[in-house]
Write a protein that holds these residues in place. Structure first.
Motif, PDB file in Angstrom:
ATOM      1  N   GLN A 136       0.640  -1.185  -0.015  1.00 17.70           N
ATOM      2  CA  GLN A 136      -0.041   0.079  -0.026  1.00 17.70           C
ATOM      3  C   GLN A 136       0.830   1.209   0.061  1.00 17.70           C
ATOM      4  N   THR A 325      -9.595   1.884   1.312  1.00 15.46           N
ATOM      5  CA  THR A 325      -8.416   1.094   1.566  1.00 15.46           C
ATOM      6  C   THR A 325      -7.942   1.489   2.812  1.00 15.46           C
ATOM      7  N   LYS A 328      -9.614  -0.194   5.639  1.00 16.63           N
ATOM      8  CA  LYS A 328      -9.300  -1.671   5.716  1.00 16.63           C
ATOM      9  C   LYS A 328      -8.167  -1.863   6.193  1.00 16.63           C
TER      10      LYS A 328
END
Length: 754
Positions: A136, A325, A328
């Motif tokens: 990420q 995102t 999460k």
């Protein structure tokens, strides 16, 4: 024991004995302790099962979790018979020492693997989260071995808890409750978020495992059966076997049940009801958490990538949830944090559990005293802890952090300890049909014969699963049998050596830490004023201690159990008597207090233990009651003295106490349940109805004269007492005492005591 000068309380030197099983916890805390072990399997059971038996694994996990309530019923029944109703004790009572040693060997195999699989699983989750962060924020994959990273973290966790257990600092029930509170928050968020994710698309349940081709029939699922004639049977003939194969590969989802038997000792009163509540809480929590994780993983994580997350199943679910995102990722981090906490807690529980089992075995004479030698500084059984931890570290190193290999081995210990436990409880139904306050449901009655159908079905399912696992999990079978044989041999040789040392006499006694020469006073031992002092002397006759605990709210009033150790006065130039702990606390006191602790554990209420060196038992009891500010003194009926004689000797000892002397009630309890109560020292007497009537008639007679109109009943009593006192010093003494004797022995005498 000398009487102190007037106006001072005597300085009493005593020996306080303590054991860790003297405090009790609520069923919520008990549930948290068990769930810290049991719920941890939700992190790895589903992924391991699907790796072996395919996409239908959630159905088997669900079946195992539903069946776990039946297994829990076994533990509740055995715990209703034996407070310490673990596998070793129950199997030994039912089927003898040989099978008990085999059962405890399988259980140790379970504990030796519980720690590593939990610690390694924690490492796998952390590794997965670190890689997710790399993708990420660094926009590249971090290349490192998940297994080696997990093994490294597992070693750190094991060493940390080795040191904590060596120090004797166990994770408290309060800490377990806090961890489960955090875990519950995570579980609720997970279930709600997963439900939202699943409902955004058509629901696709896992396939039916009893349809052909759903459960892969290969070397990994069938083990040794894959190369036999069994492999070539038509599918319809294989359905029942496939069911047991899938069930056996999923059985580690209900690991941790033995913790329930161990924590039963610590559950507060009413013990049985709280044990049932604990079992229900554990069942509902683990059913929802463990089974839903497995279902949601199949329904949310795409089939193409799900194998990558078998060791990090909840982490994989977090990655594929709907939503931003960043959100999460935060939830993924929360999942990992909770996972590390609960999985590390399971590692600690494995050390504590194995240590407890081996200490129990050692107390029973199966292990030599060498294993139980206390640490020179912390007083813990460090050699047993070292043995357990060394085996766990070796397991981690040999597995190289492969959670699947550990899971395959783990199932052997789980299923065989359950199987032996169920067979033992079944045997006890026939050999000892009474002596239990709770039974596994499903009992048929034909005349006077009871047929435990429910228990038979549970035992049959466990036994069939264990047999199937023997052939399908060949690596676990080889490792488990080798481990069990090695430990069985160690136990057998050690037991033979201990039997020689003890001349064949078994010894099943608790170990106590004795603190000598404590200055006893109000507030000593953490005992509150107004406590109840119970004097004990015979470990086989503690009926009155059971009665006291059953009728006392120990949250409001403490119970102190004391034993007086008699000694003979010896000359000392200093005029003082100094004792070593071994002089006042030997085998007899150990046996006595072991029995007292067993009664306390059965009732689920705490007690304090005390040994008082004394030259006179009655004086020791009175001085102790005075120093502790006790309100009542309870003792059993003597074999040599009547209740009246016991009360008189105790009363004489009370008279010798220095001022201020306490107002005490003494109870003498007989085995038939009769209780005689005596008030010690000056007190208002309890009078018979005929005595009150006589006093009233005398008052009426006197007050007919107007001069005595102001006379009261107590004036009549005072005059009578003064006259009696005067006449006892005259030649009428013998005549008066004879009349008193006749009155005491007369038919009109009642049970009122003065």
């Amino acid at each position: 024991m000398a009487t102190a000068p007037e106006g001072t309380k005597p300085a009493v030197k005593v020996f306080v004995a303590t054991t860790v099983m003297l405090t009790f916890i609520s069923f919520w805390r008990a549930s948290a302790i068990v769930l810290s072990d049991l719920a941890s399997s939700a992190y790895y059971a589903g992924g391991d099962a699907e790796k072996v038996i395919g996409k239908s694994a959630p159905w088997f996990i669900l079946a195992v979790m539903l069946f776990s309530y039946a297994v829990r019923a076994l533990y509740i029944e055995s715990s209703s018979m034996f407070v310490r109703g673990g596998v070793y004790r129950v199997v030994k009572e039912a089927m003898g020492g040989t099978l008990a040693k085999f059962s405890v060997s399988a259980l140790l195999f379970d504990y030796v693997l519980t720690g590593p699989i939990s610690a390694v699983s924690a490492g796998q989750y952390l590794a997965g989260f670190i890689k997710d962060l790399g993708r990420q924020y660094l926009h590249r994959d971090l290349n490192f071995s998940d297994n080696y990273f997990a093994a490294g973290l597992a070693v750190i966790i094991v060493v940390y808890f080795w040191w904590k257990n060596t120090q004797g600092i166990h994770e408290s029930s309060q800490k377990a409750l806090q961890i489960m509170a955090i875990t519950t928050v995570m579980v609720v968020i997970l279930i709600i978020w997963c439900a939202i994710t699943v409902l955004r698309a058509p629901i696709q349940l896992p396939p039916n495992p009893l349809h052909a081709g759903v459960v892969p029939l290969n070397k990994e699922s069938l083990g040794w059966l894959d190369t036999t004639w069994f492999r070539h049977l038509p599918f319809k003939a294989l359905i029942s076997i496939i069911a047991f194969v899938g069930f056996g590969h999923s059985v580690l989802a209900m690991s941790g049940e033995e913790t329930l038997a161990q924590v039963n000792r610590e559950i507060e009163h009413p013990k049985l009801k709280n044990l049932e509540k604990t079992g229900l809480v554990i069942f509902v929590y683990s059913l929802l958490f463990t089974s839903l994780v497995s279902f949601f993983a199949v329904m949310i994580i795409p089939d193409s990538v799900r194998p990558q997350y078998f060791a990090d199943l909840i982490g994989g679910i977090a990655v594929y949830l709907v939503g931003p995102t960043t959100l999460k990722l935060l939830f993924h981090g929360f999942v990992v944090l909770v996972g590390v906490l609960i999985l590390a807690g399971a590692q600690n529980t494995s050390i504590v559990g194995a240590n407890g089992v081996l200490n129990r075995v050692a107390e029973d004479g199966v292990l030599t005293s060498w294993f139980q030698k206390p640490h020179h500084r912390y007083g813990t059984s460090y050699r047993i802890i070292n043995l357990i931890v060394c085996m766990q570290l070796l397991t981690i190193v040999l597995s190289r952090g492969d959670v699947y290999q550990l899971a395959a081995l783990y199932a052997f210990g789980v299923i065989w300890s359950f199987t032996m436990k169920s067979l033992a409880v079944l045997v006890l139904r026939f050999t000892e049909p009474g002596n239990r306050a709770w039974k596994v449901p499903g009992n048929l009655h034909i005349g006077k014969t009871e047929i435990p159908m429910g228990l038979m079905v549970i035992s049959a399912v466990l036994f069939m699963t264990a047999i199937v696992n023997l052939f399908t999990k060949y690596e676990a079978t080889i490792a488990g049998i080798v481990f069990s044989v090695v430990f069985f041999t160690i136990f057998t040789i050690s037991e033979h050596h201990v039997a020689k040392e003890r001349h064949g006499k078994p010894e099943q006694l608790d170990q106590f830490r004795v603190y000598g020469n404590q200055e006893l006073g109000s507030g000593a031992m953490g005992v509150r004023p107004g406590n109840i002092l119970v004097a004990v002397r015979d470990p086989r006759n503690l009926y009155y201690l059971r009665h006291v605990l059953g009728h006392t709210h120990t949250g409001k009033q403490d119970v102190v159990v004391m034993s007086a150790r008699l000694y003979h006065r010896e000359h000392s130039f200093s005029g003082s008597s100094v004792f070593e702990a071994s002089q006042v606390f030997d085998h007899y006191e150990q046996e006595l207090f072991t029995a007292a602790v067993a009664v306390a554990e059965k009732e689920g209420k705490p007690i304090s233990l005390l040994v008082v060196p004394a030259t006179d038992v009655f004086e020791a009891i009175m001085v102790t009651a005075q120093r502790l500010d006790s309100s009542r003194v309870i003792c059993g009926l003597s074999n040599k003295l009547t209740a009246d004689e016991q009360a008189k000797l105790t009363g004489d000892a009370w008279e010798r106490l220095p001022e201020p002397r306490p107002r005490l009630i003494m109870e003498v309890c007989a085995p038939d349940g009769t209780i005689r109560e005596f008030a010690l020292g000056p007190h208002t007497p309890r009078m018979r109805p005929q005595d009150v009537e006589l006093m009233h008639r005398l008052w009426l007679n006197i007050t007919t004269d107007p001069k005595f109109a102001g006379a009261h009943h107590y004036h009549i009593v005072a005059l009578a007492l003064e006259e009696l006192q005067r006449e006892l010093s005259t030649e009428q003494r013998a005549e008066l005492l004879q009349k008193l004797q006749d009155e005491m022995n007369g038919p009109a005498r009642t049970d009122l005591d003065s």
